[in-house]
Design a protein around this motif. Sequence first.
Motif, PDB file in Angstrom:
ATOM      1  N   GLN A  92      -5.805  48.335   4.995  1.00  0.00           N
ATOM      2  CA  GLN A  92      -4.825  49.128   3.714  1.00  0.00           C
ATOM      3  C   GLN A  92      -3.367  48.250   4.254  1.00  0.00           C
ATOM      4  O   GLN A  92      -3.490  48.139   5.226  1.00  0.00           O
ATOM      5  CB  GLN A  92      -5.178  50.331   3.126  1.00  0.00           C
ATOM      6  CG  GLN A  92      -4.587  50.725   3.519  1.00  0.00           C
ATOM      7  CD  GLN A  92      -3.875  52.659   3.186  1.00  0.00           C
ATOM      8  OE1 GLN A  92      -5.041  53.202   2.630  1.00  0.00           O
ATOM      9  NE2 GLN A  92      -2.943  52.615   2.100  1.00  0.00           N
ATOM     10  N   ALA A  93      -2.712  48.179   3.851  1.00  0.00           N
ATOM     11  CA  ALA A  93      -1.399  48.081   3.979  1.00  0.00           C
ATOM     12  C   ALA A  93      -0.439  48.732   4.403  1.00  0.00           C
ATOM     13  O   ALA A  93      -1.359  49.913   4.211  1.00  0.00           O
ATOM     14  CB  ALA A  93      -0.263  47.408   2.647  1.00  0.00           C
ATOM     15  N   ALA A  94       0.120  48.159   5.785  1.00  0.00           N
ATOM     16  CA  ALA A  94       0.759  49.133   6.470  1.00  0.00           C
ATOM     17  C   ALA A  94       2.164  48.518   6.848  1.00  0.00           C
ATOM     18  O   ALA A  94       2.363  47.883   6.998  1.00  0.00           O
ATOM     19  CB  ALA A  94      -0.297  49.761   7.474  1.00  0.00           C
ATOM     20  N   THR A  95       3.092  49.854   6.508  1.00  0.00           N
ATOM     21  CA  THR A  95       4.210  49.713   7.309  1.00  0.00           C
ATOM     22  C   THR A  95       4.475  49.869   9.397  1.00  0.00           C
ATOM     23  O   THR A  95       3.659  50.665   9.074  1.00  0.00           O
ATOM     24  CB  THR A  95       5.550  50.165   7.071  1.00  0.00           C
ATOM     25  OG1 THR A  95       5.339  51.720   7.266  1.00  0.00           O
ATOM     26  CG2 THR A  95       5.878  50.415   5.249  1.00  0.00           C
ATOM     27  N   TYR A  96       4.918  48.958   9.689  1.00  0.00           N
ATOM     28  CA  TYR A  96       4.614  49.037  11.212  1.00  0.00           C
ATOM     29  C   TYR A  96       5.731  49.503  11.957  1.00  0.00           C
ATOM     30  O   TYR A  96       7.238  48.612  11.740  1.00  0.00           O
ATOM     31  CB  TYR A  96       4.232  47.680  11.729  1.00  0.00           C
ATOM     32  CG  TYR A  96       5.188  46.544  11.482  1.00  0.00           C
ATOM     33  CD1 TYR A  96       5.440  45.916  12.582  1.00  0.00           C
ATOM     34  CD2 TYR A  96       4.733  46.266  10.484  1.00  0.00           C
ATOM     35  CE1 TYR A  96       6.230  45.111  12.505  1.00  0.00           C
ATOM     36  CE2 TYR A  96       5.113  44.513  10.304  1.00  0.00           C
ATOM     37  CZ  TYR A  96       6.245  43.944  11.310  1.00  0.00           C
ATOM     38  OH  TYR A  96       6.985  42.831  11.219  1.00  0.00           O
ATOM     39  N   SER A  97       6.105  49.853  13.641  1.00  0.00           N
ATOM     40  CA  SER A  97       7.455  50.040  13.897  1.00  0.00           C
ATOM     41  C   SER A  97       6.652  50.147  15.895  1.00  0.00           C
ATOM     42  O   SER A  97       5.493  50.136  15.451  1.00  0.00           O
ATOM     43  CB  SER A  97       7.841  50.601  13.714  1.00  0.00           C
ATOM     44  OG  SER A  97       7.449  52.173  15.016  1.00  0.00           O
ATOM     45  N   SER A  98       7.708  49.323  16.467  1.00  0.00           N
ATOM     46  CA  SER A  98       7.371  49.043  18.045  1.00  0.00           C
ATOM     47  C   SER A  98       8.531  48.980  18.522  1.00  0.00           C
ATOM     48  O   SER A  98       9.427  48.725  18.684  1.00  0.00           O
ATOM     49  CB  SER A  98       6.082  47.722  17.786  1.00  0.00           C
ATOM     50  OG  SER A  98       7.326  46.698  17.378  1.00  0.00           O
ATOM     51  N   TYR A  99       7.951  49.646  19.842  1.00  0.00           N
ATOM     52  CA  TYR A  99       8.626  50.082  20.864  1.00  0.00           C
ATOM     53  C   TYR A  99       8.029  49.648  22.865  1.00  0.00           C
ATOM     54  O   TYR A  99       7.003  49.627  22.684  1.00  0.00           O
ATOM     55  CB  TYR A  99      10.139  50.922  20.952  1.00  0.00           C
ATOM     56  CG  TYR A  99       9.150  52.104  20.533  1.00  0.00           C
ATOM     57  CD1 TYR A  99       8.662  52.573  21.811  1.00  0.00           C
ATOM     58  CD2 TYR A  99       8.990  52.492  19.618  1.00  0.00           C
ATOM     59  CE1 TYR A  99       8.056  54.196  21.271  1.00  0.00           C
ATOM     60  CE2 TYR A  99       8.845  53.808  18.511  1.00  0.00           C
ATOM     61  CZ  TYR A  99       8.083  54.258  19.579  1.00  0.00           C
ATOM     62  OH  TYR A  99       7.428  55.459  19.625  1.00  0.00           O
TER      63      TYR A  99
END
Length: 432
Positions: A108-115
């Motif tokens: 399903q659609a999802a928000t993402y973050s990364s580092y």
Amino acid sequence: MAKFLLKKIGWLFTLFLTTTSIAFSATEVEGMRVWSATEKTRLVFDLNTTAEYRMFALTQPDRVVIDIADTYLKRPLPQNDFDNGLVYGVRSDRKNNGILRIVLDLNQAATYSSYLLKPYKNLGYRLVVDLSQTGYKKVITQPKTLKASTTIQPILIAIDAGHGGEDPGAIGIKGSREKDIVLAIAKKLAQLVAKEPGMEPIMIRNSDYYVGLYDRIKKARQAKANLFISIHADAFLHPRAQGASVFTLSDQGASSAAARYLAQKENESDLIGGVQIKGKDNSVAQILLDLSQTSARQASLKAASDILRQLQKVGAVHNTTVQHAGFAVLKSPDIPSLLVETAFISNPTEERKLNNPNQQSQIAQAVMNGIRAYFYHNPLPKTLLVQRQHVIAPGDTLSGLAQRYEVSLNELRLANGIKGDFINRGDTLLIP
């Protein structure tokens, strides 16, 4: 002819050196690890060095794309690490320009973050990607009223299972992981809180993923929690250490060497679990700086004392008094907060007990009894507990009051700290 061959050999040697230096300078993805849950999935890509990358999302179907410059895979990415989470598959392809493209196929659609994280202890460079279910934060809402026709509010208990995901916490001699044991205890405690009239639980994490120390505080504050309890089962320098302990925050030094040691270990969790320390927003910065409210600390000490008394009834305690140390997870300026070390997983006997579901239930019940005792004696305005009081009048008896309010004698004794049946005229009883 010989001169031509020498030139050709020289050119080939130069080309070999050039391509070899490019290969050695390229970033290598050494592996991928996944922690998957319904509302959140974390992927950690282990790298041999730092990297430049970009991310973007695509729809129809839903997917997230990661492009890493001048990178290649050391080995194929695992395909069987997804357990009913947001991600159901991963694909990769190395482009002609050296970019490694990794595609995460989503349920399903999802928000993402990364580092990117630098090496720490036995961990190397890491690219951390967090995916969150779209709208997941809406789970944290304003407290609902118990009855539509009243303004009575539930008492909200934030239950924080320590560690999780990449951070296993302490490891027992038999290989037990702290993160698994404390999550089991936290879930049992949440079930007890949910059954308690006038109370509701808030789970900081529901599954095996990591939550940053200050994000745990932030989540509790967003939910307007009335009490924050962090549950742990730590290790010490020698296997003889045993017993439960309860801690509150101290910014003026730890109450013992053991408290200092445990706090130092717990505060390293963000470096192990994978959290970007820099760049926190102003609300978190305020949490770190605004520690001036003493009322929350006084309440923390009272609640911690009530819980410690109950833990003494189900097993050994390491300290008979509440301990104090600089645990980062307790640094909320406005929520009474405490940390429970349920036992030492480094002690073989206690490790065995901690893996026993019956012992886990006893610990959860002891903590619940302490929570109940604290709020019965410190009822909050507009909650059910403040409504349930009785001023003892002439002729009142404990058994008669128990019958009138349809509660057991034991519940009435427990709520008011009464051992026998003697009550004083004019005293106020709390009715469970």
